[in-house]
Design a protein around this motif. Sequence first.
Motif, PDB file in Angstrom:
ATOM      1  N   VAL A 432       0.700  -1.229   0.001  1.00  0.00           N
ATOM      2  CA  VAL A 432       0.157   0.096   0.006  1.00  0.00           C
ATOM      3  C   VAL A 432       0.868   1.342   0.028  1.00  0.00           C
ATOM      4  O   VAL A 432       0.569   2.092  -0.729  1.00  0.00           O
ATOM      5  N   LEU A 433       1.838   1.265   0.796  1.00  0.00           N
ATOM      6  CA  LEU A 433       2.563   2.318   1.115  1.00  0.00           C
ATOM      7  C   LEU A 433       3.554   2.806  -0.262  1.00  0.00           C
ATOM      8  O   LEU A 433       3.926   4.082  -0.625  1.00  0.00           O
ATOM      9  N   SER A 434       3.881   1.718  -0.928  1.00  0.00           N
ATOM     10  CA  SER A 434       4.396   1.844  -2.084  1.00  0.00           C
ATOM     11  C   SER A 434       4.092   2.560  -3.381  1.00  0.00           C
ATOM     12  O   SER A 434       4.543   3.138  -4.133  1.00  0.00           O
ATOM     13  N   PHE A 435       2.551   2.765  -3.264  1.00  0.00           N
ATOM     14  CA  PHE A 435       1.826   3.752  -4.130  1.00  0.00           C
ATOM     15  C   PHE A 435       1.699   5.314  -3.679  1.00  0.00           C
ATOM     16  O   PHE A 435       0.932   5.967  -4.250  1.00  0.00           O
ATOM     17  N   LEU A 436       2.463   5.378  -2.524  1.00  0.00           N
ATOM     18  CA  LEU A 436       2.439   6.903  -2.070  1.00  0.00           C
ATOM     19  C   LEU A 436       3.469   7.857  -2.869  1.00  0.00           C
ATOM     20  O   LEU A 436       4.409   7.269  -3.222  1.00  0.00           O
ATOM     21  N   PRO A 437       3.352   9.058  -3.230  1.00  0.00           N
ATOM     22  CA  PRO A 437       4.145   9.859  -3.839  1.00  0.00           C
ATOM     23  C   PRO A 437       5.520   9.872  -2.947  1.00  0.00           C
ATOM     24  O   PRO A 437       5.659   9.668  -1.961  1.00  0.00           O
ATOM     25  N   LYS A 438       6.599   9.847  -3.724  1.00  0.00           N
ATOM     26  CA  LYS A 438       7.962   9.923  -2.993  1.00  0.00           C
ATOM     27  C   LYS A 438       8.410  11.301  -2.532  1.00  0.00           C
ATOM     28  O   LYS A 438       7.986  12.651  -3.242  1.00  0.00           O
ATOM     29  N   LEU A 439       8.805  11.469  -1.578  1.00  0.00           N
ATOM     30  CA  LEU A 439       9.361  12.755  -0.845  1.00  0.00           C
ATOM     31  C   LEU A 439      10.783  12.947  -1.341  1.00  0.00           C
ATOM     32  O   LEU A 439      11.401  12.105  -1.420  1.00  0.00           O
ATOM     33  N   PRO A 440      11.252  14.494  -1.489  1.00  0.00           N
ATOM     34  CA  PRO A 440      10.405  15.362  -1.398  1.00  0.00           C
ATOM     35  C   PRO A 440       9.164  15.592  -2.518  1.00  0.00           C
ATOM     36  O   PRO A 440       9.603  15.373  -3.570  1.00  0.00           O
ATOM     37  N   TRP A 441       8.209  15.891  -2.193  1.00  0.00           N
ATOM     38  CA  TRP A 441       6.969  15.878  -3.386  1.00  0.00           C
ATOM     39  C   TRP A 441       6.905  17.419  -3.662  1.00  0.00           C
ATOM     40  O   TRP A 441       6.785  18.381  -2.773  1.00  0.00           O
ATOM     41  N   VAL A 524      -6.648   6.479   4.856  1.00  0.00           N
ATOM     42  CA  VAL A 524      -5.548   6.742   4.129  1.00  0.00           C
ATOM     43  C   VAL A 524      -4.120   6.935   4.716  1.00  0.00           C
ATOM     44  O   VAL A 524      -4.294   7.386   6.124  1.00  0.00           O
ATOM     45  N   PRO A 525      -3.067   6.614   4.554  1.00  0.00           N
ATOM     46  CA  PRO A 525      -1.703   6.810   5.148  1.00  0.00           C
ATOM     47  C   PRO A 525      -1.703   8.340   5.525  1.00  0.00           C
ATOM     48  O   PRO A 525      -2.128   9.471   4.725  1.00  0.00           O
ATOM     49  N   VAL A 526      -1.055   8.470   6.436  1.00  0.00           N
ATOM     50  CA  VAL A 526      -0.917   9.968   7.209  1.00  0.00           C
ATOM     51  C   VAL A 526      -0.120  10.634   6.149  1.00  0.00           C
ATOM     52  O   VAL A 526      -0.494  12.184   6.226  1.00  0.00           O
ATOM     53  N   LEU A 527       0.833  10.417   5.323  1.00  0.00           N
ATOM     54  CA  LEU A 527       1.236  11.364   4.521  1.00  0.00           C
ATOM     55  C   LEU A 527       0.392  11.963   3.343  1.00  0.00           C
ATOM     56  O   LEU A 527       0.522  13.316   3.171  1.00  0.00           O
ATOM     57  N   LEU A 528      -0.687  11.407   3.057  1.00  0.00           N
ATOM     58  CA  LEU A 528      -1.822  11.944   2.600  1.00  0.00           C
ATOM     59  C   LEU A 528      -2.834  12.571   3.428  1.00  0.00           C
ATOM     60  O   LEU A 528      -3.327  13.769   3.247  1.00  0.00           O
TER      61      LEU A 528
END
Length: 948
Positions: A432-441, A524-528
């Motif tokens: 799931v986390l692999s589909f998050l945008p990479k930082l720095p965004w 959804v993950p906290v990054l989002l």
Amino acid sequence: MFSTRAFIKKNKVGNYLKNIREHYIRDDIFCGLESCKSCEVLDTSLTGGFNNKNNLFKFNHYIILDTNIILDQIDILEEDVFGNVIILHTVLKEVKHRSLPVYKRLMSIIENPTRHFYIFTNDHHKDTYINQEKGELINDFNDRCIRKACTWYMKHMPNEKFVLITDDRGNRNTARNEKIKTCTITDYVKNLENSKHLQDKLARKDFHTVVDSDDFYPPHLPTVDIIQGIKDGSLHQGTFRASTSNFLEASVNVDEFEEPVIVQGRAGLNRAVDGDFVAIKILSKDEWISPSDIILEDESVTEGVDEVLEKEKVLKKTQKKANAQPTGMVVGIVRRKWRQYCGILQPSNMDGLFHLFVPADRKIPKVRIETRQAEFLRTQKIIVAIDTWPRHSRYPTGHFVRALGKIGDQATENEVVLLEHDVPHSKFSEEVLSFLPKLPWTIKEGDIAARVDLRGLDICSVDPPGCTDIDDALHCREIEDDKLEVGVHIADVSHFIRPGNALDIEASNRATTVYLVNNRIDMVPVLLSSNLCSLRGGEERFAFSCVWIMDKEANILETRFHKSIIKSKKAMTYEEAQMVIDDKHQVHSIAQSLRNLNSLAKILKRGRLDKGALVLASPEVKILMDSETHDPISVEAKKLFETNSMVEEFMLLANISVAQKILKEFPECALLRRHPTPPPNNFDPLVKAGNHLGFAIKIDSGKNLAASLDEAIREDNPFLNTMLRILATRCMMQAVYFSSGMYQKDEYFHYGLAVPLYTHFTSPIRRYADIIVHRLLAVAIGADCTYPDLLDKHKSTDLCKNLNYRNRMAQYAGRASVAFNTHLFFRGKLQDEEGYVLFVKKNALQILIPKYGLECTLYISEEGKTSPFTYDEDHQTQTAGDIVLHAFDPVIVRLTLDSKNIQHEKFILQLVKPHIEGFSIAPLTEMETKHKLTEIESGKKNKKQKKS
């Protein structure tokens, strides 16, 4: 290679048709064993480094399981003592067919390489595939497939040992005749090293050790009779709902009757558990009764049946024929809805291994389990599963699953709340986390070009204090010709979550963010949720904007939608925004925007109310926590400001505008939200309460109901109107999501809001429904492309079922968290509080304490004791001397928390005012209150010192 089977069938016109089925078989399927020299070795989790040690078999071996072992014993299979397990594809398919939850649990074990489970595709291997014989039952065929695979493994790898575990006696006997080593799961577990705690986890279907009575419950009808009875109309089926206030009463929702069917007493309930789908027999009309108006709590922890028999007699004595509803009795179980239950262990009066488990959910009966670690488990919150419910036993029987943690520990209690309400709360997987945008965004130029740039507008957000998942922001500016441009800007979560990937699937399963006291379970993950999607002040963010051109009377002249990029100028709380509006010295652009928004919102709200929208109420509270001990230090009713209503009005308007757009573009698959009109009988408690108070509550339309509630005011009881609205809230049906193609247009109506069309668009960070609506709207305006599932009304309907379920469970979980922390706050406290009579029962008064949002029971009569009160059923009053207590009368009660029953702590109420001789108690003196507060503060200091 393939196998063919031909079937000759005669069709309707008399011709014979030949139907040929092909089943492909192969000779290159890997057996899964590392040591194999004849197969082409592929990846496998089976390993020679893992030893299955068992006193029953003195050699290392591989395990093969039959279907029922997996279905019944998944709890123990999750223990890591089991390894080198071969799961046959025949078995895997049957497990999936019979229980999807167990299948998912099994797959999580198989996918974990440290567990050493392997799937062997026996039904496509040339040496293990067999045909089903004519007339052979599917169970017998599957058993034969399993034995065939066992004998093949024994021949294929003669130097290795294999053990078949099955609880089917016939299958075991046949296997032994075929020289297959086999045993039951119980024998296998008992012969494992250090197996005592493992034996507690064994599911048992044949509990005959403890007997309460030879015939405590009537027998259930055979399945064949149930099917025939439903077919010929002599029986009905529906969902069983246990009462929360009377353990001897329940209701069954049956399609053929407008009102729920009442079932009472042991024979009526007949071993049904809350949520079961049951078959019921309707009694003759002269046996119909109305719901009980007494409160019966099953407080007994003994194994005797005397108490329940006595309470059943009390129930029968108080049965009423007036306003009788359809009444029936459970005669069989169509489908069990058992799950795992959280609770605590209490000893039974039996010596030895048997003990009673008390579920946290009062609607679930106690469960008898066998355990060898009772002394330890009595200190723990534990999980138990039900296995069976014999008719000779007062309680169902089950088995221990696992311990959650120490009783009373806050983290443990939070875990219980989440588990009891089926809230997915595990950490997000790496996939799931692999589909998050990479930082720095960073925002790319190409993304800006595809959006409307609104970064120059004075946009701001208004939310509760401490909010980090900011979904929405607003703006309002004057344009030419005395018009206003008003915008609702919603986080563009669908930009980051693309259809069908692991992140999207996880969000659709979770369906909603769950808010507990001092904790939040994100969808959804906290990054989002708290960063890239959150419309934080001073940061550029992607948004989906709904913009109106209005005149100053809030008439909409034009509506447009577009994907945008915004930069919120400020993130404010409701109170901060209210202060800006009220402070006339603040004349900056944000202040002007807020004042215009507030003025328009008042017009919009007045228009909604004129159309019949309801203003309802619920006793909501806010709990303040100590930053060091994390204990609740204050419980108070939530404060509302004009800005709460301001934000609400524009969110409602945006949702309505979007609903109109997506339904126009997608008439068959728009995701909408409906609120069904309640049946008239739902309003009976409200109408009766109004009549007793001298108010005529009209229920023929939402508009008349709203007007009736507005008029129900008394100067001597300012809280009365709020209580009527709380009661009206409880008469309502649940609002639900639905796919437009599955209902007629007149069923789209939202009763509470009095609008013909509604959806959810404004909270995509915390609601998955809004993400789907965003996708539909994006396709409608040409901002994104579609995909098959989005336009499939049947898949949309399945999605809506999950959304409705998760939404309901999230609400219950939030309330349970508030209740637990309210109990924590009141431990050790003794105080007198103002309250109001909410309901009058035969043996009790339901008291609402607005200051704390509490609804508690004040018992006024007990069996075998003389009560000063006389109950008037017709007028719903309790009279003691000159004192007559009606619904909504003000009272003062002494409030204490009874913690003797750790599992079900409850508030004990004593009447202070009005004073009734021999029943009421004297008010607390100022000295007593101060002394009690000193004790409490001293206890808090000691707790902080221990923590530090």
